[in-house]
Structures are given as structure tokens and as C-alpha cells.
Scaffold this active site. Structure first.
Site, mmCIF file in Angstrom:
data_model
loop_
_atom_site.group_PDB
_atom_site.id
_atom_site.type_symbol
_atom_site.label_atom_id
_atom_site.label_comp_id
_atom_site.label_asym_id
_atom_site.label_seq_id
_atom_site.Cartn_x
_atom_site.Cartn_y
_atom_site.Cartn_z
ATOM 1 N N HIS A 269 110.169 -28.439 103.990
ATOM 2 C CA HIS A 269 109.012 -28.364 102.997
ATOM 3 C C HIS A 269 109.262 -29.774 102.196
ATOM 4 C CE1 HIS A 269 107.030 -24.451 103.650
ATOM 5 N NE2 HIS A 269 108.223 -24.249 104.432
ATOM 6 N N ASP B 56 107.243 -36.422 96.933
ATOM 7 C CA ASP B 56 106.938 -35.001 97.116
ATOM 8 C C ASP B 56 106.754 -34.764 98.643
ATOM 9 O OD1 ASP B 56 106.087 -32.787 96.294
ATOM 10 O OD2 ASP B 56 104.991 -33.242 94.735
#
Ligand code: F6P
Length: 507
Positions: free
Chosen positions: A179, A392
Site C-alpha cells: 500500500h 505517498d
């Protein structure tokens, strides 16, 4: 989603087993000593719930408490029954939480994979516990799974589960999804356990990354560390031969349940709360930042950019306010504590410099978790969203903001270094979060952008998020695990630019 699932699980009793650091429920004792299950939130649970319910399945993870007791087991069983899938807890001792979760996962992998190597604490004890705890999760899978099940492991806490399963003699079909970002070789090679970790990852059958860039970084690291690597295919999923195994590697941008966010955002209670916000902060545009308290989110630089825009464009004073929501997170890790103080000092500095006593307050600072109604109302009320992480994996705030912007009349400012930029780069206003003056200029541009351009950009982003929602994400990952012909996975349109060159911004 049915098709991929039915193909992957050819027999009726085949199940999906999801493995993640935390279970989707956290179990705690309340003041009266009773065990309570608090449901976790987030897209992963929403996306996997229908799959787990439909086929029958199991979620394996840490129950959020160090307690191991028959009472906890029976609570897990009854909460699982209510949820429609089985829950299996992996108990962790306080020392394991310290060395595995806080230590290896969040003091080494988290900063390193976000390119912040100077924040890493390469304590060898952390690595030993990481391997031990991954073995514990593997053992839990080994006990629970039966031939035919598909094991889907999530995130950086559990990168060695497939390797540990193989040591236990299991040959279940396994998939792994990361992720967070995967760093370039320059950064990854700093890791003392770089070889062991790459070899462990190559024990999965399918490895999924958020973006084409993460996937390319991973393949470059494999090539740098392992001899005789062969890569077949050029599409979204490639076949890699390395370390005597054949592994699939792909990029699958995670998303949100677009329709659910859109529906919820349109609810009368949300509209009323959004109107209230505008009434409290009248005659100005609202800029929104929402982040977990994390040094990767770029909050101090964002505040400095906001200070700069008010300094260099005085005509914007009293015509904009920044609502900065910070959600408490990982409070036991030292690096996170100082950040809160830094943010609060910057908010104080901006408000102290520009506030109009009794009138305009430049920064509204909120430090707490938000109820869903408030979150949606902030999204609905904001004219501009400022999503400026230093780096991110994806950043679902950007996608949630677009989904909730049902009037399609607002602007997303998005860091080039958020995974979401690969998909939303054409509609968002791109920024380098380290460029304080550049971010300030972009806020100024967003403030003055005309309605036609605002709507055009937002409509395109919303269409893309609706087409590739979280259910699309689950389906494409599972299909990649079973497809016979990888040509069924041409490269995602939004990723084409990042594939062919060594380093290429998406804009
Ligand atoms: O972004 C990675 C992630 O692990 C998310 O899955 C999670 O929501 C967030 O970081 C916070 O994780 P935790 O509180 O478990 O450390």
C-alpha cells in the site's frame, strides 16, 4: 467482481484469506472490563467485504490488544459471525508490537520507503522480530487455510509471509499488495536486509504495487540484487523469472467506493453541515487539508506555503481560510511527537501574524479523528483541497474529495509524489511539496481559476475514479493472479508515461 473470483476459486469451498497487520476490528476492554470490538474504517474493508461474504472467507490479523484469552477468541468468533466472514487473531506481545510494528515496520520500512532514510533506526533486533512475527502470521495461515484457498497478504508489515509459508511446507497461491511506495535502488540498497527482503518478496505468486513507478523501482532493485532476472511482457502485469521462481508483478492503483462516497456526500445532513461551515467562515474560499499526523504528509511545508501566499498575495487575506485537520496516529513512535508541536507552532505563527481579532482566522486547526458526517461536510464545503504529501503510496483523501465534490466546482492541488498523481495528474494542479513558493503560487492560481476550467478538471478526475473504483481494484488484482494471458492486461493509460523512461513526472 464475480468473474475473477469464480475463476480463482474453482471449487465451491475455495475461499479468500486476507492477511493484514490489523484485523478490521480493534478489540479493547472498556471501563467495566468488557471486551468491545470497534470496527476499523477504510476502503480495504469496504472493498473486500462483498468478496469475503460472497465466497466465505477469513481475515487474519492482530486484534489490536496484547491479550490472548478464551474470552477474546469467543469475541472474535461472534464478531466474525456478525460480519459474515471468519476472524482469526494473531496475538502479539508488547515486545513484538515494539520491535515488529513500531520498530521494523514504522522506524525502518515506513521512512525508508518514503525516501526518508535519515529517519531510519536500523536496529538489528527489529529485523529478527520482524521475521519471527511474519512466521507467526504464516503459521496462522498454515493452520487455517486448505488447498484451493487464495491468500492475499497486505502491506509492508508482512512482506516475508510467503517465504515463511514456504518454510512451513505450504504451497498455497499467494498474492501481496504493497500500500505504500516502493523506493528506487539508490534508497532501497541502504537497507541492511535488502537481499533477504527481496528474496522473501519473490516468494509470492503475485506482487502488486500502487503505481507503475513503484513497480519499476522494485524491478530495478531485483535486477540490482539478483542474477539472471528475466522480465516478460510490457503491460500492467509482467512475468518475472528470478531466484528460480516465476512471479507476476503489476501495478494496481487502489481506490475508494466512489458511489458510496458520492451518495453519502449528497445526504441532507451533510449538505446542512457544509452550509453551517460556510456560515461560520463567511465570504471566503475554504482550503482543506486532511491528514494522519505523519511526517510524510508534508504538513509543515504546506503551512509555510499558506503563510507565503498570505504574505505575497495580500489581496487574498480575509478571502481564504485553511482548515487543517490532523488525525492522531502512531503516538508511541518518537518521530511523530515532535511533529505535532511543530505543526501547532506554525499554526500559531500564521494566526498570530494575520488574524483579525473578532473576525477572520486564517487557519482552522482540528486535531482529532473525525466522525464520517464531519469528514464528508469538510469535503463538501472545501473550494480547494491541498493534498501535498512528500511521498505517498496513493492518498485516498484526494480521491474521496473528488467523489464528494458533487457540484464538480472545486479544485484539487496534488503533490507530484502522491501515487494518485499518476491517475489524477491531468485534472489536478500539480505541485512539488518542497517548493514553498510554488505551492503558494498554485493556491493563488486555484483561487482565481474560472468555473469552466474548475468543472472540466473535476469532471475528468471524477470519471476516472468512478471507472477505476475499489471494486475494480480488487477485481483486477485477483484477475492478475489467475489470467492465462497477460496481454489481457495492457498498461493503464494513466501510467504509460512512467513506464518507458528512467524518471518521468506524470505531468
Ligand atoms: O498507508 C499505510 C497504512 O498502513 C494504512 O493501511 C493505514 O490506514 C495507515 O497506514 C495507518 O496505519 P497504522 O495506524 O496501522 O500504523
Amino acid at each position: 467482481m464475480g468473474d475473477a473470483l469464480n475463476e480463482i476459486m474453482t471449487r465451491r469451498r475455495d475461499r479468500l484469506i486476507v492477511v493484514s497487520n490489523r484485523l478490521p476490528f480493534a478489540f479493547r476492554r472498556d471501563a467495566g472490563g468488557r471486551l468491545r470490538a470497534e470496527p476499523g474504517s477504510g476502503g480495504l474493508v469496504t472493498a473486500l467485504l462483498p468478496v469475503l461474504r460472497h465466497r466465505g472467507g477469513m481475515w487474519i490479523g492482530w486484534p489490536g490488544t496484547c491479550e490472548a484469552s478464551p474470552a477474546l477468541d469467543s469475541e472474535l468468533a461472534s464478531v466474525g459471525e456478525g460480519a459474515g466472514y471468519a476472524l482469526k487473531g494473531v496475538p502479539l506481545s508488547p515486545e513484538e508490537v515494539r520491535n515488529f510494528y513500531e520498530g521494523f515496520s514504522n522506524e525502518i520500512i515506513w521512512p525508508l520507503f518514503h525516501d526518508l532514510q535519515l529517519l531510519c533506526n536500523f536496529d538489528p533486533a527489529y529485523w529478527r522480530t520482524y521475521r519471527d512475527v511474519n512466521r507467526k502470521y504464516a503459521r496462522a495461515v498454515h493452520e487455517a487455510a486448505v488447498p484451493g484457498d487464495f491468500i492475499w497478504v497486505h502491506d509492508y508489515h508482512l512482506m516475508a509471509v510467503a517465504a515463511e509459508l514456504r518454510r512451513l511446507g505450504s504451497d498455497f497461491r499467494t498474492g501481496f499488495f504493497l500500500h505504500i511506495p516502493f523506493p528506487s535502488p539508490d534508497i532501497y540498497l541502504k537497507l541492511p536486509w535488502r537481499m533477504a527482503l527481496i528474496e522473501a518478496l519473490l516468494q509470492f505468486d503475485l506482487i502488486g504495487f500502487q503505481t507503475a513507478r513503484d513497480r519499476r523501482n522494485f524491478l530495478q532493485c531485483v535486477r540490482a540484487l539478483v542474477r539472471n532476472v528475466e522480465v516478460e511482457g510490457r503491460g500492467q502485469v509482467v512475468q518475472v523469472a528470478a531466484c528460480g521462481r516465476s512471479v507476476r508483478v503489476g501495478n494496481f492503483p487502489i481506490s475508494i467506493d466512489f458511489n458510496s462516497f458520492m451518495r453519502q456526500a449528497a445526504a441532507p445532513a451533510v449538505s446542512a453541515r457544509a452550509r453551517e461551515l460556510h456560515a461560520l467562515l463567511p465570504r471566503r474560499k475554504l482550503i482543506l487539508g486532511i491528514d494522519r499526523l505523519d511526517y510524510t504528509k508534508g504538513i509543515p511545508l504546506r503551512l509555510q506555503a499558506f503563510h507565503d501566499v498570505l504574505t505575497r498575495y495580500p489581496e487574498l487575506r480575509e478571502r481564504i481560510s485553511l482548515i487543517q485537520v490532523v488525525v492522531p496516529s502512531r503516538e508511541d513512535i518518537p518521530e511523530y511527537r515532535g511533529l505535532k508541536t511543530e505543526i501547532e507552532q506554525l499554526v500559531g505563527k500564521i494566526n498570530g501574524s494575520f488574524v483579525d481579532p473578532g473576525g477572520w482566522v486564517p487557519v482552522w486547526y482540528v486535531y482529532r479523528s473525525l466522525a464520517q458526517l464531519d469528514l464528508l461536510a469538510y469535503y463538501r464545503a472545501a473550494d480547494i483541497a491541498l493534498v501535498t504529501p512528500l511521498k505517498d503510496g496513493m492518498n485516498l483523501v484526494a480521491k474521496e474529495y473528488c467523489a464528494c465534490s458533487i457540484e464538480e466546482d472545486c479544485v484539487l492541488i496534488l503533490s507530484e509524489f502522491a501515487g494518485a498523481a499518476e491517475q489524477l495528474g491531468k485534472g489536478a494542479l500539480p505541485v512539488n511539496p518542497n517548493d514553498i513558493e510554488g505551492v503558494a503560487d498554485t493556491i493563488h492560481r486555484a483561487f482565481h481559476m474560472g468555473e469552466t476550467e474548475r468543472r472540466k478538471r473535476m469532471r475528468g478526475m471524477r470519471r476516472s475514479i468512478r471507472d477505476q473504483d475499489v471494486f475494480w481494484w480488487v477485481d483486477s488484482f485477483l484477475r492478475a493472479a489467475i489470467t492465462k494471458d497477460l496481454r489481457a492486461f495492457p498498461q493503464l493509460e494513466s501510467c504509460a508515461a512512467t513506464e518507458s523512461v528512467d524518471y518521468h513526472l506524470s505531468f
